[in-house]
Design a protein around this motif. Structure first.
Motif, PDB file in Angstrom:
ATOM      1  N   ARG A   1     -73.946  37.178  29.218  1.00  0.00           N
ATOM      2  CA  ARG A   1     -74.687  37.638  30.386  1.00  0.00           C
ATOM      3  C   ARG A   1     -74.359  39.086  30.732  1.00  0.00           C
ATOM      4  O   ARG A   1     -74.763  39.588  31.782  1.00  0.00           O
ATOM      5  CB  ARG A   1     -74.372  36.725  31.581  1.00  0.00           C
ATOM      6  CG  ARG A   1     -74.996  35.341  31.459  1.00  0.00           C
ATOM      7  CD  ARG A   1     -74.273  34.332  32.342  1.00  0.00           C
ATOM      8  NE  ARG A   1     -74.968  33.055  32.401  1.00  0.00           N
ATOM      9  CZ  ARG A   1     -74.992  32.152  31.420  1.00  0.00           C
ATOM     10  NH1 ARG A   1     -74.338  32.388  30.291  1.00  0.00           N
ATOM     11  NH2 ARG A   1     -75.651  31.015  31.557  1.00  0.00           N
TER      12      ARG A   1
ATOM     13  N   LEU B   1     -70.096  34.338  29.937  1.00  0.00           N
ATOM     14  CA  LEU B   1     -70.154  35.547  30.760  1.00  0.00           C
ATOM     15  C   LEU B   1     -70.459  36.770  29.908  1.00  0.00           C
ATOM     16  O   LEU B   1     -71.258  37.642  30.301  1.00  0.00           O
ATOM     17  CB  LEU B   1     -68.838  35.740  31.518  1.00  0.00           C
ATOM     18  CG  LEU B   1     -68.618  34.816  32.714  1.00  0.00           C
ATOM     19  CD1 LEU B   1     -67.188  34.927  33.230  1.00  0.00           C
ATOM     20  CD2 LEU B   1     -69.608  35.127  33.839  1.00  0.00           C
TER      21      LEU B   1
ATOM     22  N   VAL C   1     -71.351  40.325  31.351  1.00  0.00           N
ATOM     23  CA  VAL C   1     -70.259  40.416  32.318  1.00  0.00           C
ATOM     24  C   VAL C   1     -68.928  40.359  31.580  1.00  0.00           C
ATOM     25  O   VAL C   1     -68.686  39.449  30.788  1.00  0.00           O
ATOM     26  CB  VAL C   1     -70.326  39.263  33.345  1.00  0.00           C
ATOM     27  CG1 VAL C   1     -69.149  39.340  34.305  1.00  0.00           C
ATOM     28  CG2 VAL C   1     -71.645  39.312  34.096  1.00  0.00           C
TER      29      VAL C   1
ATOM     30  N   ARG D   1     -70.427  34.311  37.415  1.00  0.00           N
ATOM     31  CA  ARG D   1     -71.082  35.616  37.509  1.00  0.00           C
ATOM     32  C   ARG D   1     -71.456  35.923  38.961  1.00  0.00           C
ATOM     33  O   ARG D   1     -71.342  37.079  39.418  1.00  0.00           O
ATOM     34  CB  ARG D   1     -72.331  35.659  36.629  1.00  0.00           C
ATOM     35  CG  ARG D   1     -73.020  37.023  36.662  1.00  0.00           C
ATOM     36  CD  ARG D   1     -74.165  37.142  35.689  1.00  0.00           C
ATOM     37  NE  ARG D   1     -75.234  36.201  35.956  1.00  0.00           N
ATOM     38  CZ  ARG D   1     -76.442  36.298  35.393  1.00  0.00           C
ATOM     39  NH1 ARG D   1     -76.705  37.259  34.537  1.00  0.00           N
ATOM     40  NH2 ARG D   1     -77.371  35.402  35.671  1.00  0.00           N
TER      41      ARG D   1
END
Length: 341
Positions: free
Chosen positions: A93, A90, A95, A321
């Motif tokens: 990405r 995450l 996040v 996500r």
């Protein structure tokens, strides 16, 4: 000669009716009353030391006597390998998963046919690591659920919403935001629940869901050697048996129709090597969902029972996500950079 032909015709008709009736009883019983799997070793391992997996697990009995597990992230996780990997993914990405132990929404995890709630514990590991609490029920006809009959969404769709309302009151947490996740049969039920548009849900994700119950019923008939030659006859008999027992036919259970009413973000996952429920079913569901707040993920090499493991850490991270974006962000998953493969 005429009498002989008449007797032969009557005898053949009677034999056909007996065969049809026998298949109706046997087939509908097999479909509506699946084999109940016992606990597996990996279930026991997680349940015996949940904190080592980054979890807290609370068994309880939900609405309609439904056995459930409330699974939440532990603030003091042990090794938690799966959870740590998904948190790292995450972060890659962009996040932020938040602090261990924090929760920011609820996901109801619905298992597959002949499954049980504990099958979803490894999935809950990832979702909890991403900051969600999870509700894992034994669906009717499965696990330790006292109801003997599975109806593939005929009655289970209402149960999904009741589970969140009951758990929120019982354990004192907000009922919203809440989302659905389901595998195979569970995915089909999740789609039907999401299609009710009753305001319970913020997002839905499914793995290897069927578009119509008729398809797996027909496929199951062809997979039985003694029935393969008469598969259409056998599946029709099964359908009649289901109707006389429960008041619906497999053709009535059509998640693809429910998909046309879904207005929340959706993430549809299907393996391209699924020989039981072909990927065309997943694509039909995706195409039926209106709007652009939807994602289709084709998992290359994925069969019916191994889509998540084949998709591996990347797929789990994208699912997490998706839920974070859909439940806590603007919900525009199509703009979040999640693309099919």
């Amino acid at each position: 000669m005429i009498k002989f032909i008449r007797r032969a015709a009557i005898t053949s008709t009677l034999l056909l009716l007996v065969a049809f009736g026998g298949l109706a009883v046997w087939g509908s019983d097999r479909l509506l009353h699946p084999n109940r799997r016992p606990l597996q070793d990996y279930h026991r391992e997680i349940l015996s030391q949940p904190s080592e997996f980054g979890l807290r697990v609370q068994p309880y009995t939900g609405p309609s006597g439904t056995p459930c597990l409330l699974v939440t992230p532990s603030p003091d996780p042990g090794t938690a390998n799966k959870g740590r990997i998904v948190r790292e993914e995450l972060m890659k990405r962009g996040v932020t998963p938040g602090r261990w132990g924090d929760t920011r929404g609820t996901i109801v995890l619905l298992h597959g046919y002949c499954g049980r709630k504990e099958d979803n514990l490894p999935i809950a590991e990832r979702f909890c690591a991403a900051g969600f609490r999870c509700i894992l029920p034994d669906l009717p006809g499965h696990g330790d659920n006292p109801s003997p009959t599975a109806t593939f969404g005929k009655h289970e769709t209402a149960l999904a919403g009741d589970l969140v309302a009951d758990a929120a009151q019982r354990f004192s947490f907000p009922a919203a935001p809440a989302a659905l996740f389901g595998i195979s049969q569970g995915g089909a039920i999740a789609l039907q629940a999401a299609g009710k548009c009753d305001g319970h849900w913020s997002a839905v994700a499914t793995v290897a869901a069927f578009s119509s119950l008729s398809q797996p019923v027909e496929r199951a008939a062809t997979a039985i050697p003694k029935l393969a030659v008469i598969a259409p006859f056998a599946s029709e008999a099964c359908s009649c048996g289901v109707y006389f027992r429960e008041g619906f036919t497999p053709a009535d259970i059509r998640p693809v129709d429910a998909a046309t009413r879904i207005t929340i973000p959706a993430f549809i996952v299907h393996g391209d090597q699924d020989t039981f429920i072909p990927i065309s079913a997943g694509r039909a569901i995706y195409d039926a969902i209106p709007g652009n707040r939807k994602t289709f993920r084709e998992v290359r090499g994925g069969g019916h029972g191994n889509v998540l493991s084949t998709g591996s850490h990347a797929l789990y991270a994208d699912l997490c996500r998706f839920y974070i974006t859909s439940m806590l962000g603007d919900g525009k998953t199509s703009r979040a950079g999640i693309k099919g493969r």
